[in-house]
Motif scaffolding. Structure first.
Motif, PDB file in Angstrom:
ATOM      1  N   ILE A   4     -41.245 -22.139 -27.883  1.00  0.00           N
ATOM      2  CA  ILE A   4     -40.583 -22.088 -26.573  1.00  0.00           C
ATOM      3  C   ILE A   4     -40.643 -23.443 -25.886  1.00  0.00           C
ATOM      4  CG2 ILE A   4     -40.780 -21.167 -24.223  1.00  0.00           C
ATOM      5  CD1 ILE A   4     -41.625 -18.497 -25.479  1.00  0.00           C
ATOM      6  N   HIS A   5     -39.501 -23.860 -25.377  1.00  0.00           N
ATOM      7  CA  HIS A   5     -39.389 -24.965 -24.424  1.00  0.00           C
ATOM      8  C   HIS A   5     -38.839 -24.311 -23.169  1.00  0.00           C
ATOM      9  CE1 HIS A   5     -40.273 -28.032 -27.381  1.00  0.00           C
ATOM     10  NE2 HIS A   5     -39.502 -27.341 -28.215  1.00  0.00           N
ATOM     11  N   SER A   6     -39.588 -24.372 -22.095  1.00  0.00           N
ATOM     12  CA  SER A   6     -39.276 -23.550 -20.915  1.00  0.00           C
ATOM     13  C   SER A   6     -37.857 -23.742 -20.396  1.00  0.00           C
ATOM     14  CB  SER A   6     -40.299 -23.787 -19.808  1.00  0.00           C
ATOM     15  OG  SER A   6     -40.301 -25.124 -19.394  1.00  0.00           O
ATOM     16  N   LYS A   7     -37.328 -24.960 -20.402  1.00  0.00           N
ATOM     17  CA  LYS A   7     -35.974 -25.186 -19.890  1.00  0.00           C
ATOM     18  C   LYS A   7     -34.940 -24.456 -20.751  1.00  0.00           C
ATOM     19  CE  LYS A   7     -32.599 -28.663 -18.756  1.00  0.00           C
ATOM     20  NZ  LYS A   7     -31.957 -29.829 -19.293  1.00  0.00           N
ATOM     21  N   ALA A  10     -35.302 -20.695 -20.161  1.00  0.00           N
ATOM     22  CA  ALA A  10     -34.779 -20.331 -18.839  1.00  0.00           C
ATOM     23  C   ALA A  10     -33.252 -20.240 -18.867  1.00  0.00           C
ATOM     24  CB  ALA A  10     -35.244 -21.337 -17.792  1.00  0.00           C
ATOM     25  N   VAL A  45     -39.298 -17.963 -15.957  1.00  0.00           N
ATOM     26  CA  VAL A  45     -40.214 -18.422 -16.992  1.00  0.00           C
ATOM     27  C   VAL A  45     -41.314 -19.207 -16.289  1.00  0.00           C
ATOM     28  CG1 VAL A  45     -40.497 -19.861 -19.051  1.00  0.00           C
ATOM     29  CG2 VAL A  45     -38.354 -18.633 -18.683  1.00  0.00           C
ATOM     30  N   GLU A  48     -47.320 -23.190 -18.961  1.00  0.00           N
ATOM     31  CA  GLU A  48     -47.211 -24.418 -19.738  1.00  0.00           C
ATOM     32  C   GLU A  48     -47.314 -24.142 -21.226  1.00  0.00           C
ATOM     33  OE1 GLU A  48     -46.539 -27.418 -18.383  1.00  0.00           O
ATOM     34  OE2 GLU A  48     -46.382 -26.368 -16.473  1.00  0.00           O
ATOM     35  N   TYR A  51     -46.299 -18.813 -22.507  1.00  0.00           N
ATOM     36  CA  TYR A  51     -45.459 -18.615 -21.328  1.00  0.00           C
ATOM     37  C   TYR A  51     -45.441 -17.163 -20.866  1.00  0.00           C
ATOM     38  CZ  TYR A  51     -43.856 -23.259 -22.440  1.00  0.00           C
ATOM     39  OH  TYR A  51     -43.811 -24.604 -22.701  1.00  0.00           O
ATOM     40  N   VAL A  53     -42.717 -14.456 -18.984  1.00  0.00           N
ATOM     41  CA  VAL A  53     -41.312 -14.231 -18.668  1.00  0.00           C
ATOM     42  C   VAL A  53     -41.220 -12.986 -17.804  1.00  0.00           C
ATOM     43  CG1 VAL A  53     -39.094 -13.502 -19.647  1.00  0.00           C
ATOM     44  CG2 VAL A  53     -40.354 -15.380 -20.683  1.00  0.00           C
TER      45      VAL A  53
END
Length: 103
Positions: A4-7, A10, A45, A48, A51, A53
């Protein structure tokens, strides 16, 4: 699945806002919910890594999953999220799709 990369996650979640979707959620040994149809009004989201959700649905209510580490959009366009431990074992899953999941 990829980490996962939060951006990116999201953005994938935001595509479901205002839409009806089917949801599948489970956590090893204690939670299982499949094919609840909801209209998603908000998504979030946090963290760090791993994560958290959150998905808010019309009417009232939220569903939240924690300790998520990986995700993918599969060939049917479903958003699949999973939380894996350091040995690669899945402990939590949260999935969204436009059609019901197989029973």
């Amino acid at each position: 699945m990829k980490e996962i990369h939060s951006k990116d996650l999201a953005e994938a979640l935001a595509a479901y806002r205002g839409q009806e979707a089917y949801i599948h959620s489970e956590a090893t040994s204690f939670v299982f919910a499949r094919n609840f149809r909801i209209r998603i009004t908000d998504t979030a989201v946090a963290g760090e890594g791993p994560y958290r959700v959150g998905i808010r649905f019309e009417g009232q209510g939220w569903i939240r999953a924690e300790a998520l580490t990986h995700y993918e959009i599969d060939e049917q366009g479903r958003l699949l999220l999973a939380g894996h431990d350091e040995q690669g074992r899945m402990h939590v899953a949260l999935e969204l799709g436009k059609e019901p999941f197989p029973e």
